[in-house]
Scaffold this motif. Structure first.
Motif: not given
Length: 244
Positions: A76-103
């Motif tokens: 379902x993934x179209x793209x993924x980008x790492x925006x930030x990483x600190x300690x054990x946490x990462x902020x990621x932007x990802x674009x997906x299709x067939x999203x539950x949010x849209x439904x």
């Protein structure tokens, strides 16, 4: 399944909780394959092309490279980008299709919280008083059969919430002028009816803005409106105030 109903005939906001272990959803796959916990911080719904959804995701994992590899491998993934990483946490932007949010949005409800841990994804949906919870649940399950409805909790809306004064005061600092206008035009035009009597394109034409901007305004307005309901305790306020 928890099924709590209000008393009387008061308007109500219904909270639906869906869970799934279907690893075709990238967040479920991530917590299945790695020792990670995922929380979605925000999302933006596109109305162009194949209508993908951009998720801004907090991934609790010491290995961001492996997390990105798993997310990129999702069907379902179209793209993924790492925006930030600190300690054990990462902020990621990802674009997906067939999203539950849209439904959920198409069903006239609001996706409130989304997350995943230990191979199970959870989505909390809020159904406003103008929509039918059963119809929303059926629509979500029809579009995403692997999502199981595991909880239904109905919160009565008190008369405190329904008074014009308390409602306007509570929303005064929450909605921008354009968000309020988009919500008003959508409601008055019948956008939240089933079948819909208005479209985002029609609202966009009236406002002189793009359909995608209208979509973002509506999503933000609904989220802020429901934050007023839940975060300010209006669901459990006093009934002593006389309705205007």
């Amino acid at each position: 399944m928890d099924d709590t109903h209000p008393t009387g005939d008061r308007p109500s906001v219904t909270e639906l909780t869906f869970t799934t272990t279907d690893d075709s959803y990238p967040l479920v796959a991530l917590t299945t394959q790695l020792d990670a916990t995922v929380t979605i911080l925000d999302w933006t719904q596109s109305t162009t092309g194949t209508c993908p959804t951009s998720w801004f995701v907090c991934v609790s994992s010491a290995d961001p490279d492996s997390a990105l590899e798993v997310l990129r491998g999702g069907e379902r993934t179209e793209s993924v980008a790492l925006l930030d990483h600190r300690a054990d946490e990462s902020l990621v932007e990802m674009t997906v299709t067939d999203s539950v949010a849209r439904t959920v949005g198409d069903a006239g409800a609001l996706l409130w919280r989304v997350g995943a841990a230990d191979g199970e994804g959870t989505a909390t949906v809020l159904v406003p008083p103008v929509a039918d919870a059963e119809t929303v649940a059926e629509h979500v399950h029809r579009e995403h059969p692997s999502l199981d409805l595991t909880s239904i909790v109905t919160h009565p809306v008190t008369r405190t919430f329904l008074t014009r004064r308390s409602f306007q005061h509570s929303l005064e600092d929450e909605l921008t002028e354009r968000q309020w206008e988009a919500l008003r035009l959508a409601y008055e035009g019948g956008y939240f009816e089933r079948p819909r009597e208005a479209t985002q394109s029609g609202v966009a034409t009236e406002m002189g803005i793009s359909q995608e901007t209208v979509s973002q305004h509506l999503r933000a307005a609904q989220r802020r409106l429901l934050q007023v309901v839940f975060d300010e305790g209006l669901l459990h306020g006093s009934d002593s105030e006389t309705a205007e």
